[in-house]
Motif scaffolding. Structure first.
Motif, short mmCIF file in Angstrom:
data_model
loop_
_atom_site.label_atom_id
_atom_site.label_comp_id
_atom_site.label_asym_id
_atom_site.label_seq_id
_atom_site.Cartn_x
_atom_site.Cartn_y
_atom_site.Cartn_z
N GLY A 118 0.83 -1.20 0.00
CA GLY A 118 0.00 0.00 0.00
C GLY A 118 0.87 1.25 0.00
N ILE A 119 1.85 1.26 0.91
CA ILE A 119 2.71 2.43 1.02
C ILE A 119 3.51 2.63 -0.25
CG2 ILE A 119 4.78 3.27 2.16
CD1 ILE A 119 3.64 2.16 4.74
N ARG A 120 4.00 1.54 -0.79
CA ARG A 120 4.84 1.67 -2.00
C ARG A 120 4.03 2.19 -3.17
NH1 ARG A 120 8.71 -3.58 -1.07
NH2 ARG A 120 10.08 -2.51 0.39
N ASN A 121 2.78 1.70 -3.28
CA ASN A 121 1.93 2.19 -4.37
C ASN A 121 1.67 3.68 -4.21
OD1 ASN A 121 1.78 -0.29 -5.52
ND2 ASN A 121 -0.21 -0.82 -4.62
N LYS A 122 1.35 4.09 -2.96
CA LYS A 122 1.06 5.50 -2.72
C LYS A 122 2.29 6.34 -3.06
CE LYS A 122 -2.04 5.74 0.96
NZ LYS A 122 -2.12 5.79 2.42
N ARG A 123 3.44 5.85 -2.65
CA ARG A 123 4.66 6.62 -2.92
C ARG A 123 4.89 6.78 -4.41
NH1 ARG A 123 10.20 4.99 -0.17
NH2 ARG A 123 10.95 6.33 -1.84
N GLU A 124 4.62 5.73 -5.12
CA GLU A 124 4.82 5.77 -6.56
C GLU A 124 3.90 6.80 -7.20
OE1 GLU A 124 4.69 2.25 -9.73
OE2 GLU A 124 5.67 1.73 -7.84
N GLU A 125 2.62 6.76 -6.74
CA GLU A 125 1.63 7.71 -7.23
C GLU A 125 2.10 9.14 -7.00
OE1 GLU A 125 -2.56 7.72 -5.57
OE2 GLU A 125 -2.33 5.64 -6.24
N ILE A 126 2.54 9.40 -5.77
CA ILE A 126 2.98 10.74 -5.41
C ILE A 126 4.18 11.16 -6.24
CG2 ILE A 126 4.11 12.04 -3.56
CD1 ILE A 126 2.18 10.76 -1.64
N GLU A 127 5.09 10.22 -6.45
CA GLU A 127 6.28 10.54 -7.25
C GLU A 127 5.87 11.03 -8.64
OE1 GLU A 127 9.37 10.59 -6.38
OE2 GLU A 127 9.44 9.41 -4.52
N ILE A 128 4.88 10.32 -9.21
CA ILE A 128 4.46 10.68 -10.58
C ILE A 128 3.86 12.09 -10.59
CG2 ILE A 128 2.86 10.11 -12.44
CD1 ILE A 128 3.22 7.16 -11.62
N ILE A 129 2.93 12.34 -9.64
CA ILE A 129 2.31 13.67 -9.58
C ILE A 129 3.37 14.74 -9.34
CG2 ILE A 129 0.66 15.12 -8.34
CD1 ILE A 129 -0.86 12.63 -7.59
N TYR A 130 4.26 14.44 -8.43
CA TYR A 130 5.29 15.40 -8.06
C TYR A 130 6.14 15.77 -9.27
CZ TYR A 130 8.91 17.64 -5.25
OH TYR A 130 9.77 18.55 -4.71
N LYS A 131 6.51 14.74 -10.01
CA LYS A 131 7.38 14.97 -11.16
C LYS A 131 6.69 15.87 -12.20
CE LYS A 131 10.22 12.31 -14.25
NZ LYS A 131 10.22 11.04 -14.98
N GLU A 132 5.39 15.61 -12.39
CA GLU A 132 4.65 16.37 -13.39
C GLU A 132 4.46 17.82 -12.92
OE1 GLU A 132 1.02 14.85 -16.15
OE2 GLU A 132 0.54 15.28 -14.08
N LEU A 133 4.03 17.95 -11.66
CA LEU A 133 3.71 19.28 -11.14
C LEU A 133 4.94 20.16 -11.02
CD1 LEU A 133 1.05 19.02 -8.31
CD2 LEU A 133 0.84 20.00 -10.58
N SER A 134 6.07 19.54 -10.67
CA SER A 134 7.25 20.35 -10.39
C SER A 134 7.66 21.18 -11.60
CB SER A 134 8.40 19.47 -9.93
OG SER A 134 8.74 18.59 -10.96
N LEU A 135 7.23 20.76 -12.80
CA LEU A 135 7.54 21.51 -14.00
C LEU A 135 6.73 22.81 -14.05
CD1 LEU A 135 7.52 18.56 -16.55
CD2 LEU A 135 9.52 19.78 -15.71
N PHE A 136 5.61 22.84 -13.31
CA PHE A 136 4.73 24.02 -13.35
C PHE A 136 4.80 24.80 -12.04
CE2 PHE A 136 3.23 21.14 -16.52
CZ PHE A 136 2.85 21.95 -17.57
N GLU A 137 5.96 24.73 -11.41
CA GLU A 137 6.08 25.27 -10.06
C GLU A 137 5.68 26.75 -9.97
OE1 GLU A 137 9.84 24.39 -8.32
OE2 GLU A 137 9.19 25.10 -6.35
#
Lengths: 651, 157
Positions: A118-137
């Motif tokens: 569960g934790i690993r899946n959540k972390r993966e999800e967050i990583e993806i969102i983070y990576k995308e959003l960080s471009l639009f900081e």
């Protein structure tokens, strides 16, 4: 050396002693159990001796062990081999199941696994969102407002840089209805947001689509500007990492059961093997029949073991019926035992022929040394594997393999010393004061293939001739033994004579020419004899004269012994030369030189030892075995105890 | 430096270069198939490595002949010898067998080794036979090596 053949064995026992009998057979491990004879029909359906009880537990234990293994501390290969498997007595094995609440551990592990995933899946999800959003900081609009309003809509995303100029051009005509703002770019994409009045939305959207627009969605469950969201994500990530670390700690806590679980696992797999083999057996209401093979040499032992269990067990040992091929086991003296590996790698001897291992042993021993030909390497190999045999607690097969390589090393010492190669030419380049070593080296050396290759080459070919003739003689005598004296004389005798006469001619025997002619005549007269009419007989005979080319090729093939040996010496010499060149440099020259010397010689030893092994084996297979060896035997595979994690102490 | 020396060096370079290139090619072919087999069953690493290494010997043979040439003309320790143009040309010719045969046989041995790797993927018990098939191809590289060495040995300076 003849192989040990196996005999058919039928064991009848009453159901009361059946499980004892099966356990004993499993422990002594000298019977290969086979499927019951079809003629008997089906076993009695009303009796079901096969238990599946242990299967579920076994699966659970395997699940636990598989889950744990990435968390367990890694053990070095060397340490593992030196310590060997932990030893466990039979009693401990049987008790292991009771002393452990595997069900609780299993449930704990399942739970931990679910949480971890569960934790690993959540972390993966967050990583993806983070990576995308960080471009639009630096986007100034809060996430919750990334949607349409009453009159406008908003598009946030990126367009490939290549398409950007066309896009800008196309939206120019809407300059009153839109607001376009670039918020960042990199070599590939341009990122922007675009506000548009609703009436023009469709037109603008189609322009966007044409230009490969990729839109980003607002992150679910987050509010605030992008940089706010990013810091929130960061925080969540930190919490998740902490949680994961906590779970890992809990898993590590469970690792203390690992050793016990491994014992349980092995115990259960032994039980499972025992249940599985029952599927091969035949039974009636009261009696069980175990059919199988037993090696001739073990028949008495089997009888004694079973009689001591219960006097009413019936045991029949008999020769296999026509058409059944008995499995075989090799049986060599101690010196030749390691070389069985070479024979087995090709094929087991079939039940009609002798085991070629004693011959293979001598030839392989000599060939390996000649292929490596360096006394220094030989010493390294011999000492290394002598040490490994002494110190490593590994299985018998691995020990035999080590022994084979140790013997190879010893042979290499001889070959190297006789050709004057000690880590290449390292003795020759030693500083003054070590001259006595050179004197010793030169005293032992009988030929230097570097200066004059011909003697070594000749010796290699001579060895080849010896092996080829040995092969022919083996077949000659086994034909005679099998009562096929005619074949022996005509197929092997004729060739032995013909080849020998050619050799005598080359050696300069004055009347050799006539011997060769006579030999050729014999070949022509004998080799076509299987054909029907006289013309085909003679034609076949003449054609088979061409086989002499095959023998020539076989002999020349042994030149590889010389070539490979020379290769080792030559590369060793290159290593030494480079070392001498480098070590001339001040200060660090000595260190670099030492590294090159050690590394270079290790490389040379590895690559050439591999070559020596393969080519020495190949000469047995292609040049030697083709003269007499059939192979295709079935190895004897007894029903015996197999463990993965522990070794069972002998009582 | 004389033309003779240059020709001899060309021979050494030809032997090392072409035989080595062939080995690289052959090992590459066998390795690509080997990696596929290992993805199914990593336990076969030992056998696959063994088979993949088989086409490597041509490179070593080439190196050996090249080295032999360098030794003969005194490039590796010792004093350089006088090499006439004809002698240099002869050295070059002597290097041809292992260069050419090494190059081609290594590639084909690589293909055979790849086939053998596929064989042990299906039938792990047949390693012995799987080793013999590529070793058959190598015979001709060994003969070429032998030819090169004997030819070189025959050239007197």
């Amino acid at each position: 050396m003849p192989v040990i053949l196996s005999k058919r064995v039928n064991i009848f026992c009453h159901k009361n002693v059946f499980s004892q009998v099966l356990d004993r057979l499993h422990e002594i491990g000298i019977v290969q159990i086979t499927r019951y004879t079809e003629d008997l029909g089906e076993p009695d359906h009303t009796v079901n001796p096969i238990s599946k009880k242990q299967d579920i537990i076994l699966q659970q234990v395997k699940y636990i062990l598989d889950f744990m293994s990435p968390f367990a501390p890694k053990e070095g290969m060397l340490k593992k081999m030196m310590e060997g498997l932990p030893e466990v007595s039979k009693e401990e094995l049987v008790k292991s199941l009771e002393s452990l609440d595997y069900e609780k551990i299993y449930n704990d592990v399942r739970d931990l696994n679910d949480r971890l995933n569960g934790i690993r899946n959540k972390r993966e999800e967050i990583e993806i969102i983070y990576k995308e959003l960080s471009l639009f900081e630096n986007l100034p609009i809060p996430c919750e407002e990334w949607g349409p309003t009453e009159k406008t809509n908003i598009f946030i995303g990126s367009i490939p840089k290549l398409k950007w100029p066309t896009f800008e051009e196309e939206v120019k005509k809407f300059s009153d209805e839109i607001h376009l703002e670039v918020i960042g770019e990199d070599p590939r994409d341009v990122r922007f947001y675009l506000l548009v009045l609703k009436e023009k939305e469709q037109e603008v959207l189609s322009i966007l689509r044409r230009n490969s627009f990729s839109q980003i969605k607002p992150p679910p469950n987050y509010t605030g500007t992008v940089s706010d969201v990013l810091s929130q994500l960061e925080k969540t990530k930190k919490i998740l990492i902490e949680e994961e670390a906590k779970i890992v700690e809990e898993v590590k806590e469970l690792l203390k059961y690992k050793d016990k679980l491994e014992v349980v696992y092995d115990y259960l797999s032994i039980l499972k093997d025992r249940e599985n083999v029952k599927k091969e057996l035949y039974w009636t209401k009261n009696v069980f029949l175990i059919e199988g093979w037993v090696l001739e040499s073990n028949v008495d032992k089997l009888k004694k073991e079973l009689k001591s269990l219960d006097s009413k067990i019936e045991l029949f040992v008999f020769d296999p019926p026509e058409g059944e091929v008995p499995p075989v086991e090799l049986n060599n003296k101690r010196y030749a035992k390691p070389f069985e590996i070479i024979t087995k790698l090709y094929s087991y001897p079939n039940h009609r022929e002798p085991d070629p291992t004693p011959f293979v042993a001598w030839f392989f021993f000599v060939f390996f040394g000649m292929c490596l030909t360096d006394a220094g390497y030989g010493i390294v190999m011999a000492l290394l594997f002598w040490w490994a045999i002494k110190r490593f607690k590994v299985g018998d097969q691995a020990k035999l393999f080590f022994k084979l390589l140790m013997l190879g090393g010893i042979s290499t010492i001889f070959a190297g010393a006789l050709t004057g190669s000690w880590f290449g030419n390292s003795i020759d380049i030693l500083p003054q004061g070590f001259g006595f070593l050179k004197t010793i080296k030169d005293f032992i050396m009988i030929t230097d293939p570097m200066k004059n290759p011909i003697p070594m080459l000749g010796f290699s070919l001579l060895l080849g001739l010896i092996q080829i003739f040995t092969g022919l003689f083996i077949e000659f005598f086994s034909n005679i033994k099998a009562g096929k004296a005619k074949d022996a004389w005509m197929d092997q005798g004729s060739w032995i004579f013909f080849l020998a006469s050619i050799l005598l001619l080359i050696a300069g025997l004055p009347f050799g020419k006539y011997l060769v002619m006579f030999g050729a005549l014999i070949i022509v007269l004998t080799q076509g004899r299987h054909n029907k009419n006289i013309i085909a007989k003679i034609g076949g005979g003449i054609l088979s004269l061409y086989d002499v080319v095959g023998y020539l090729g076989d002999t020349l093939s042994y030149s590889r012994l010389f070539a490979l040996g020379l290769t080792t010496a030559a590369i060793a010499m290159i290593v030494n030369t480079i070392m001498t060149l480098v070590s001339g440099a001040p200060v660090i020259g000595f260190i670099i030189g030492a590294v090159i010397f050690v590394g270079g010689h290790i490389f040379n030893l590895l690559i050439n030892a591999l070559g020596a092994f393969i080519h020495s084996a190949r000469l047995q297979y292609v040049e030697f075995f083709t003269k007499f060896y059939e192979g295709g035997g079935i190895p004897f595979m007894p029903f015996k105890i197999k463990t993965q994690y522990v070794k069972i102490k002998n009582p | 430096m004389s033309l003779g020396i240059a020709l001899a060096l060309l021979g050494a370079a030809f032997a090392i270069g072409f035989a080595g290139a062939g080995s690289a090619w052959g090992i590459g072919i066998a390795g690509a198939v080997g990696a596929g087999v290992l993805s199914e069953d990593p336990n076969k690493f030992g056998q696959v490595l063994l088979l993949q290494a088989l086409p490597g010997t041509q490179g070593i043979y080439g190196l050996l002949v090249g080295f032999w040439v360098l030794m003969k003309i005194g490039f590796l320790g010792g004093t350089p010898v006088e090499v006439s143009t004809m002698q240099g040309l002869a050295v070059f010719f002597a290097s041809l067998p292992i260069g050419i045969v090494g190059f081609i046989s290594a590639i084909y041995q690589g293909k055979t080794a790849a086939g053998s790797i596929a064989l042990i993927a299906q039938r792990p018990g047949e390693t012995g036979k799987a080793i013999v098939l590529p070793a058959m191809v190598e015979t001709y590289a060994v003969l070429a090596l032998l030819a090169s060495i004997l030819l070189l040995n025959g050239i007197k300076f």
